[in-house]
Design a protein around this motif. Sequence first.
Motif, mmCIF file in Angstrom:
data_model
loop_
_atom_site.group_PDB
_atom_site.id
_atom_site.type_symbol
_atom_site.label_atom_id
_atom_site.label_comp_id
_atom_site.label_asym_id
_atom_site.label_seq_id
_atom_site.Cartn_x
_atom_site.Cartn_y
_atom_site.Cartn_z
ATOM 1 N N LYS A 187 10.997 -8.159 -13.428
ATOM 2 C CA LYS A 187 11.458 -8.161 -12.041
ATOM 3 C C LYS A 187 12.292 -9.407 -11.738
ATOM 4 C CE LYS A 187 7.733 -5.403 -9.964
ATOM 5 N NZ LYS A 187 8.510 -4.526 -9.074
ATOM 6 N N GLN A 188 12.011 -10.494 -12.459
ATOM 7 C CA GLN A 188 12.756 -11.741 -12.257
ATOM 8 C C GLN A 188 13.915 -11.882 -13.245
ATOM 9 O OE1 GLN A 188 9.895 -15.184 -11.104
ATOM 10 N NE2 GLN A 188 8.663 -13.829 -12.379
ATOM 11 N N GLN A 189 14.151 -10.817 -14.021
ATOM 12 C CA GLN A 189 15.221 -10.780 -15.019
ATOM 13 C C GLN A 189 15.028 -11.821 -16.124
ATOM 14 O OE1 GLN A 189 19.036 -10.853 -13.053
ATOM 15 N NE2 GLN A 189 18.683 -8.909 -12.029
ATOM 16 N N ALA A 190 13.776 -12.210 -16.349
ATOM 17 C CA ALA A 190 13.453 -13.074 -17.492
ATOM 18 C C ALA A 190 13.141 -12.144 -18.663
ATOM 19 C CB ALA A 190 12.265 -13.971 -17.158
ATOM 20 N N TYR A 191 14.196 -11.522 -19.189
ATOM 21 C CA TYR A 191 14.033 -10.408 -20.117
ATOM 22 C C TYR A 191 13.374 -10.803 -21.442
ATOM 23 C CZ TYR A 191 17.210 -8.115 -16.848
ATOM 24 O OH TYR A 191 17.786 -7.593 -15.723
ATOM 25 N N LYS A 192 13.708 -11.968 -21.954
ATOM 26 C CA LYS A 192 13.132 -12.399 -23.228
ATOM 27 C C LYS A 192 11.615 -12.524 -23.110
ATOM 28 C CE LYS A 192 13.434 -16.013 -26.764
ATOM 29 N NZ LYS A 192 14.084 -17.304 -27.154
ATOM 30 N N ASP A 193 11.151 -13.151 -22.033
ATOM 31 C CA ASP A 193 9.712 -13.302 -21.817
ATOM 32 C C ASP A 193 9.055 -11.940 -21.581
ATOM 33 O OD1 ASP A 193 9.865 -16.047 -22.070
ATOM 34 O OD2 ASP A 193 10.139 -16.387 -19.923
ATOM 35 N N ALA A 194 9.760 -11.061 -20.872
ATOM 36 C CA ALA A 194 9.210 -9.734 -20.590
ATOM 37 C C ALA A 194 9.003 -8.947 -21.879
ATOM 38 C CB ALA A 194 10.142 -8.973 -19.651
ATOM 39 N N VAL A 195 10.016 -8.956 -22.749
ATOM 40 C CA VAL A 195 9.907 -8.234 -24.027
ATOM 41 C C VAL A 195 8.749 -8.779 -24.846
ATOM 42 C CG1 VAL A 195 11.021 -7.868 -26.259
ATOM 43 C CG2 VAL A 195 12.304 -7.488 -24.163
ATOM 44 N N GLU A 196 8.619 -10.096 -24.872
ATOM 45 C CA GLU A 196 7.530 -10.711 -25.640
ATOM 46 C C GLU A 196 6.171 -10.241 -25.130
ATOM 47 O OE1 GLU A 196 5.824 -15.151 -26.865
ATOM 48 O OE2 GLU A 196 7.731 -14.956 -25.801
ATOM 49 N N CYS A 197 6.018 -10.186 -23.810
ATOM 50 C CA CYS A 197 4.746 -9.737 -23.230
ATOM 51 C C CYS A 197 4.469 -8.274 -23.558
ATOM 52 C CB CYS A 197 4.758 -9.939 -21.715
ATOM 53 S SG CYS A 197 4.617 -11.660 -21.202
ATOM 54 N N PHE A 198 5.486 -7.427 -23.430
ATOM 55 C CA PHE A 198 5.292 -6.005 -23.728
ATOM 56 C C PHE A 198 4.971 -5.794 -25.209
ATOM 57 C CE2 PHE A 198 8.192 -5.117 -19.938
ATOM 58 C CZ PHE A 198 7.133 -4.794 -19.112
ATOM 59 N N GLU A 199 5.597 -6.571 -26.072
ATOM 60 C CA GLU A 199 5.341 -6.424 -27.509
ATOM 61 C C GLU A 199 3.933 -6.887 -27.869
ATOM 62 O OE1 GLU A 199 8.616 -8.458 -29.327
ATOM 63 O OE2 GLU A 199 9.899 -6.666 -29.312
ATOM 64 N N GLU A 216 -7.790 -13.506 -23.978
ATOM 65 C CA GLU A 216 -6.449 -13.586 -24.566
ATOM 66 C C GLU A 216 -5.992 -12.290 -25.220
ATOM 67 O OE1 GLU A 216 -7.832 -15.545 -28.843
ATOM 68 O OE2 GLU A 216 -6.774 -16.763 -27.360
ATOM 69 N N ARG A 217 -6.876 -11.296 -25.314
ATOM 70 C CA ARG A 217 -6.508 -10.011 -25.909
ATOM 71 C C ARG A 217 -6.420 -8.908 -24.851
ATOM 72 N NH1 ARG A 217 -6.328 -9.608 -31.126
ATOM 73 N NH2 ARG A 217 -6.723 -7.360 -31.068
ATOM 74 N N ASN A 218 -6.143 -9.308 -23.630
ATOM 75 C CA ASN A 218 -6.088 -8.351 -22.526
ATOM 76 C C ASN A 218 -4.691 -7.729 -22.445
ATOM 77 O OD1 ASN A 218 -5.875 -7.225 -19.829
ATOM 78 N ND2 ASN A 218 -7.816 -8.255 -19.422
ATOM 79 N N ALA A 219 -4.560 -6.524 -22.976
ATOM 80 C CA ALA A 219 -3.253 -5.859 -23.036
ATOM 81 C C ALA A 219 -2.709 -5.549 -21.645
ATOM 82 C CB ALA A 219 -3.368 -4.572 -23.851
ATOM 83 N N THR A 220 -3.596 -5.176 -20.721
ATOM 84 C CA THR A 220 -3.149 -4.851 -19.363
ATOM 85 C C THR A 220 -2.530 -6.066 -18.682
ATOM 86 O OG1 THR A 220 -4.903 -3.201 -19.177
ATOM 87 C CG2 THR A 220 -3.864 -3.904 -17.137
ATOM 88 N N ALA A 221 -3.136 -7.235 -18.886
ATOM 89 C CA ALA A 221 -2.598 -8.460 -18.285
ATOM 90 C C ALA A 221 -1.214 -8.772 -18.855
ATOM 91 C CB ALA A 221 -3.547 -9.630 -18.525
ATOM 92 N N TYR A 222 -1.044 -8.580 -20.163
ATOM 93 C CA TYR A 222 0.277 -8.809 -20.766
ATOM 94 C C TYR A 222 1.308 -7.824 -20.219
ATOM 95 C CZ TYR A 222 -1.142 -12.312 -24.208
ATOM 96 O OH TYR A 222 -1.564 -13.475 -24.811
ATOM 97 N N ASN A 223 0.887 -6.581 -20.019
ATOM 98 C CA ASN A 223 1.801 -5.585 -19.455
ATOM 99 C C ASN A 223 2.252 -5.983 -18.053
ATOM 100 O OD1 ASN A 223 2.797 -3.219 -20.772
ATOM 101 N ND2 ASN A 223 0.690 -2.572 -21.132
ATOM 102 N N ARG A 224 1.306 -6.406 -17.239
ATOM 103 C CA ARG A 224 1.637 -6.800 -15.867
ATOM 104 C C ARG A 224 2.522 -8.044 -15.860
ATOM 105 N NH1 ARG A 224 -3.782 -5.605 -12.237
ATOM 106 N NH2 ARG A 224 -4.303 -3.629 -13.207
ATOM 107 N N LEU A 225 2.231 -8.959 -16.776
ATOM 108 C CA LEU A 225 3.046 -10.164 -16.870
ATOM 109 C C LEU A 225 4.472 -9.799 -17.296
ATOM 110 C CD1 LEU A 225 2.607 -13.198 -16.445
ATOM 111 C CD2 LEU A 225 2.091 -13.400 -18.885
ATOM 112 N N GLY A 226 4.580 -8.826 -18.196
ATOM 113 C CA GLY A 226 5.901 -8.359 -18.610
ATOM 114 C C GLY A 226 6.677 -7.749 -17.457
ATOM 115 N N ILE A 227 5.989 -6.965 -16.630
ATOM 116 C CA ILE A 227 6.629 -6.372 -15.454
ATOM 117 C C ILE A 227 7.096 -7.466 -14.502
ATOM 118 C CG2 ILE A 227 6.182 -4.983 -13.384
ATOM 119 C CD1 ILE A 227 4.244 -3.331 -15.193
ATOM 120 N N LEU A 228 6.248 -8.474 -14.321
ATOM 121 C CA LEU A 228 6.591 -9.596 -13.439
ATOM 122 C C LEU A 228 7.865 -10.295 -13.925
ATOM 123 C CD1 LEU A 228 4.121 -12.225 -12.031
ATOM 124 C CD2 LEU A 228 6.217 -12.958 -13.121
ATOM 125 N N TYR A 229 7.923 -10.593 -15.233
ATOM 126 C CA TYR A 229 9.103 -11.274 -15.779
ATOM 127 C C TYR A 229 10.347 -10.389 -15.697
ATOM 128 C CZ TYR A 229 6.005 -14.910 -17.631
ATOM 129 O OH TYR A 229 5.098 -15.934 -17.757
#
Length: 233
Positions: free
Chosen positions: A80-92, A65-78
């Motif tokens: 790309k789908q214009q799910a901006y709120k979820d993307a920002v949360e993942c990047f943060e 659950e502390r995998n920063a790279t996975a959160y970054n990739r998940l943010g990129i994924l969101y």
Amino acid sequence: MFGFIILVGIGAWTLSRHPAAAAAGVPGAISEKMDKLWIIAQDALHDKKYLRAEKALLTILRVDERNATAYNRLGILYAKQQAYKDAVECFEIAQSLEPSASSLHNVGLIHYETGDYDKAALAFEQAIEMDDSIPARYIAYAKVQEKRGKQKQAVEALEKAAKIDRSPQVLHFLAEAYDKLGEVDLAKQLREQSTIMRAPTPEQIAQAQASRAAHAAHNVQTSHNTIRSRVVR
């Protein structure tokens, strides 16, 4: 979509990181499963199979659950789908786990896309403070400052980008900014420099001519060989 051209580039860099590093300290069997999940996530992102990629990344985060790279990739994924709120949360979250200029830059790009220019400016400023060697950061920051009506700050940012990368594209951005600031002569000079840089050098012209000549000679020789072959028959 200015922002996400850069985001995709950063996303590609993030995806190139070796996934096995994330599984450090994890037991062998689980580590092997994690490696497979990383491959699934990367391939699915590449093929735009976002649901499959999301499931793989979320499974990784259940284990680590502390995998920063996975959160970054998940943010990129969101993103790309214009799910901006979820993307920002993942990047943060990624930024809180493993501070990175790239995560801050991505947050800035998303705020830019959603029109929150003050937050975008702050994110880019923080990204530049962490890593001031990437011209794209200054270009993005300049675009935000233009949206905020701060043309002088935009020009200053682009001038810094041009010091790092004096490419025709960066000079073009800077020339446009000078125009908006009323510095017409400076803009003209930069456009002239950009045109000269884009023009082929004498060496490139000579190489192209030699290549065309060699190709033509090869075609002639091939034609002669074909004719001789038919005559012999």
